[in-house]
Enzyme design. Structure first.
Site, mmCIF file in Angstrom:
data_model
loop_
_atom_site.group_PDB
_atom_site.id
_atom_site.type_symbol
_atom_site.label_atom_id
_atom_site.label_comp_id
_atom_site.label_asym_id
_atom_site.label_seq_id
_atom_site.Cartn_x
_atom_site.Cartn_y
_atom_site.Cartn_z
ATOM 1 N N THR A 104 0.800 -1.275 -0.242
ATOM 2 C CA THR A 104 0.088 0.134 -0.020
ATOM 3 C C THR A 104 0.653 1.304 0.088
ATOM 4 O O THR A 104 1.624 1.319 1.028
ATOM 5 C CB THR A 104 -1.665 0.264 1.299
ATOM 6 O OG1 THR A 104 -1.216 1.351 1.018
ATOM 7 C CG2 THR A 104 0.045 0.112 2.212
ATOM 8 N N LEU A 105 -0.020 2.658 -1.028
ATOM 9 C CA LEU A 105 0.643 4.185 -0.952
ATOM 10 C C LEU A 105 0.628 4.425 0.382
ATOM 11 O O LEU A 105 0.758 5.534 0.528
ATOM 12 C CB LEU A 105 0.757 4.018 -2.426
ATOM 13 C CG LEU A 105 1.857 3.592 -3.453
ATOM 14 C CD1 LEU A 105 1.359 4.363 -4.792
ATOM 15 C CD2 LEU A 105 3.054 3.510 -2.778
ATOM 16 N N LYS A 162 -13.688 -3.788 1.443
ATOM 17 C CA LYS A 162 -14.429 -2.678 1.506
ATOM 18 C C LYS A 162 -15.916 -3.463 0.796
ATOM 19 O O LYS A 162 -16.788 -2.037 1.396
ATOM 20 C CB LYS A 162 -14.147 -2.063 -0.663
ATOM 21 C CG LYS A 162 -13.113 -1.006 -0.638
ATOM 22 C CD LYS A 162 -13.035 -0.923 -1.925
ATOM 23 C CE LYS A 162 -12.542 -0.483 -1.796
ATOM 24 N NZ LYS A 162 -11.584 0.841 -3.363
ATOM 25 N N ASP A 220 -13.544 6.729 -4.159
ATOM 26 C CA ASP A 220 -13.123 6.671 -5.788
ATOM 27 C C ASP A 220 -13.218 7.029 -6.696
ATOM 28 O O ASP A 220 -13.077 7.697 -7.674
ATOM 29 C CB ASP A 220 -13.431 4.973 -5.232
ATOM 30 C CG ASP A 220 -12.491 4.258 -5.295
ATOM 31 O OD1 ASP A 220 -11.270 4.864 -4.382
ATOM 32 O OD2 ASP A 220 -12.330 2.811 -5.055
ATOM 33 N N GLY A 256 -14.663 -1.800 -18.704
ATOM 34 C CA GLY A 256 -14.563 -1.408 -17.204
ATOM 35 C C GLY A 256 -16.443 -1.732 -16.356
ATOM 36 O O GLY A 256 -16.403 -0.357 -16.577
ATOM 37 N N ARG A 283 -15.669 -6.669 -20.352
ATOM 38 C CA ARG A 283 -15.966 -7.644 -20.688
ATOM 39 C C ARG A 283 -17.339 -9.222 -20.085
ATOM 40 O O ARG A 283 -18.065 -9.760 -21.143
ATOM 41 C CB ARG A 283 -14.761 -8.541 -20.146
ATOM 42 C CG ARG A 283 -14.585 -10.399 -20.793
ATOM 43 C CD ARG A 283 -12.781 -10.342 -19.317
ATOM 44 N NE ARG A 283 -13.333 -9.929 -18.057
ATOM 45 C CZ ARG A 283 -12.399 -10.695 -17.259
ATOM 46 N NH1 ARG A 283 -10.828 -10.849 -18.039
ATOM 47 N NH2 ARG A 283 -12.171 -10.379 -16.135
ATOM 48 N N GLY A 287 -2.839 6.880 -13.393
ATOM 49 C CA GLY A 287 -4.138 6.653 -12.343
ATOM 50 C C GLY A 287 -3.519 7.312 -10.986
ATOM 51 O O GLY A 287 -3.778 7.205 -10.098
HETATM 52 P P1 ATR Z 1 -12.082 -3.284 -8.593
HETATM 53 O O1 ATR Z 1 -12.681 -2.723 -7.522
HETATM 54 O O2 ATR Z 1 -10.298 -2.441 -8.608
HETATM 55 O O3 ATR Z 1 -12.585 -2.580 -10.172
HETATM 56 P P2 ATR Z 1 -13.088 -5.813 -9.957
HETATM 57 O O4 ATR Z 1 -14.392 -5.428 -9.550
HETATM 58 O O5 ATR Z 1 -12.543 -7.200 -10.427
HETATM 59 O O6 ATR Z 1 -12.151 -4.762 -9.321
HETATM 60 O O7 ATR Z 1 -13.119 -5.036 -11.564
HETATM 61 C C1 ATR Z 1 -11.904 -5.703 -12.240
HETATM 62 C C2 ATR Z 1 -12.047 -4.858 -13.652
HETATM 63 O O8 ATR Z 1 -11.269 -5.575 -14.938
HETATM 64 C C3 ATR Z 1 -13.927 -5.832 -14.149
HETATM 65 O O9 ATR Z 1 -14.498 -4.771 -15.376
HETATM 66 C C4 ATR Z 1 -13.151 -6.594 -14.989
HETATM 67 O O10 ATR Z 1 -14.241 -7.330 -15.841
HETATM 68 P P3 ATR Z 1 -15.108 -8.462 -16.466
HETATM 69 O O11 ATR Z 1 -16.465 -7.714 -15.233
HETATM 70 O O12 ATR Z 1 -15.952 -9.192 -17.150
HETATM 71 O O13 ATR Z 1 -14.183 -9.332 -15.262
HETATM 72 C C5 ATR Z 1 -11.936 -5.882 -15.882
HETATM 73 N N1 ATR Z 1 -10.922 -7.026 -16.315
HETATM 74 C C6 ATR Z 1 -9.867 -7.577 -15.593
HETATM 75 N N2 ATR Z 1 -9.099 -8.653 -16.059
HETATM 76 C C7 ATR Z 1 -9.663 -8.067 -17.884
HETATM 77 C C8 ATR Z 1 -9.077 -8.445 -18.622
HETATM 78 N N3 ATR Z 1 -8.491 -9.539 -18.700
HETATM 79 N N4 ATR Z 1 -10.119 -8.062 -20.062
HETATM 80 C C9 ATR Z 1 -10.769 -7.400 -20.220
HETATM 81 N N5 ATR Z 1 -11.416 -6.624 -19.085
HETATM 82 C C10 ATR Z 1 -10.963 -7.176 -17.867
#
Ligand code: ATR
Length: 289
Positions: free
Chosen positions: A20-21, A71, A107, A131, A155, A249
């Site tokens: 963690t930062l 969370k 966030d 995403g 995805r 980021g």
């Molecule tokens: P966070 O809390 O950091 O947002 P998360 O809720 O696990 O973490 O979300 C990760 C996001 O990255 C999701 O939108 C995920 O897509 P899915 O909902 O289909 O899983 C996306 N993601 C992760 N790896 C991916 C990949 N290789 N290609 C496309 N989308 C990806």
């Protein structure tokens, strides 16, 4: 740093927590403003969350950041949460007011401020969000009322569609949800002004990965990636090469941290100090490449 019997303790809980930062960023800010606060990291496993939260109350810990995997679960340990936390089903910041624990989510507003403070104009603009996970949801919730149009591609398409529909109704705005593929990204990008990667694609160790082909990027685009390790992702490097405005980021990390800082201290956060501390730490870990 002079720790006394009056020093207020803040911290972050998560599992894992070693990288963690947050201690670096917040202790730099407390020191800079001469505040009698200290920030620590606590490694809390999921099975220990309730005990940890009782500890927060018992020890009078003043404020917390909450990260993976707590969370969502942490909400059940709080006395009150704001509307954003209720909508997202997750909190990343806790304030302890005399034993009463309040939950917030910084966030989304962190992402919004990262864009605005870096000169990205959102008013009336079309934003393409890649995403629909936890971070994307927080960002989308804050962006919808600020932008002209939002398109969310994911995805797992049903998550994008559900989020788009909910937000569209909530704010009476145009929000599109669809599947994430090279074709949908390329097509949506054509008439977008701002591109936001809120997936984990491009994060260490997958340094060569990006969802966006370099030739789809243009100089009239603004591009933000929520990935901050590495500081320059394949996407932001390609965007820079195309002449686009780039927001890293680290900016989102700093501005969401700044919002938490302001909740705990009531003081305006020293952004430059926080940014410098984060970038120094990342470069000492070799993640600024
Ligand atoms: P966070 O809390 O950091 O947002 P998360 O809720 O696990 O973490 O979300 C990760 C996001 O990255 C999701 O939108 C995920 O897509 P899915 O909902 O289909 O899983 C996306 N993601 C992760 N790896 C991916 C990949 N290789 N290609 C496309 N989308 C990806």
């Amino acid at each position: 740093m002079d720790i006394s019997g009056k020093t207020r303790v803040c911290g972050v809980i998560g599992d894992p927590i070693g990288h963690t930062l947050s201690p670096t960023i917040h202790n730099a800010a407390f020191n800079h403003l001469g505040l009698d606060f200290v920030f620590l990291a606590f490694h809390v496993k999921a099975a220990e969350l309730e005990k940890a939260m009782r500890g927060i109350r018992g020890l009078g810990i003043h404020g917390l950041n909450v990260t993976m995997p707590h969370k969502s679960a942490v909400i059940g340990c709080l006395d009150e949460v704001d509307f954003t936390v209720r909508f997202l089903g997750s909190a990343n910041t806790i304030l302890n007011r005399g034993g009463k624990l309040s939950g917030f989510s910084t966030d989304g507003v962190g992402a919004l401020k990262a864009l605005l403070e870096n000169g990205v104009d959102l008013s009336g603009k079309k934003v393409l969000l890649l995403g629909a996970g936890g971070a994307a949801k927080a960002i989308a919730f804050v962006l919808v009322p600020e932008v002209g149009e939002l398109a969310i591609l994911n995805r797992s398409v049903e998550k994008a569609e559900e989020l788009a529909e909910t937000l569209g109704h909530m704010f009476n705005r145009k929000v599109m949800g669809g599947s994430l593929s090279p074709n949908t990204i390329k097509t949506n990008l054509r008439d977008s002004d701002v591109l936001l990667n809120a997936t984990s694609v491009g994060m260490k160790p997958n340094l060569s990965q990006s969802l966006v082909a370099p030739e789809w990027l243009r100089s009239d685009l603004s591009v933000m990636d929520i990935v901050y390790n590495p500081v320059k992702t394949k996407l932001t490097k390609d965007a820079e090469a195309a002449g686009a405005k780039v927001v890293s980021g680290v900016e989102m990390l700093i501005y969401q941290g700044a919002e938490s800082f302001e909740i705990w201290t009531g003081k305006s956060a020293p952004i430059k100090v926080m940014r410098k501390a984060a970038l120094n730490k990342l470069s000492s870990k070799g993640e600024s490449k």
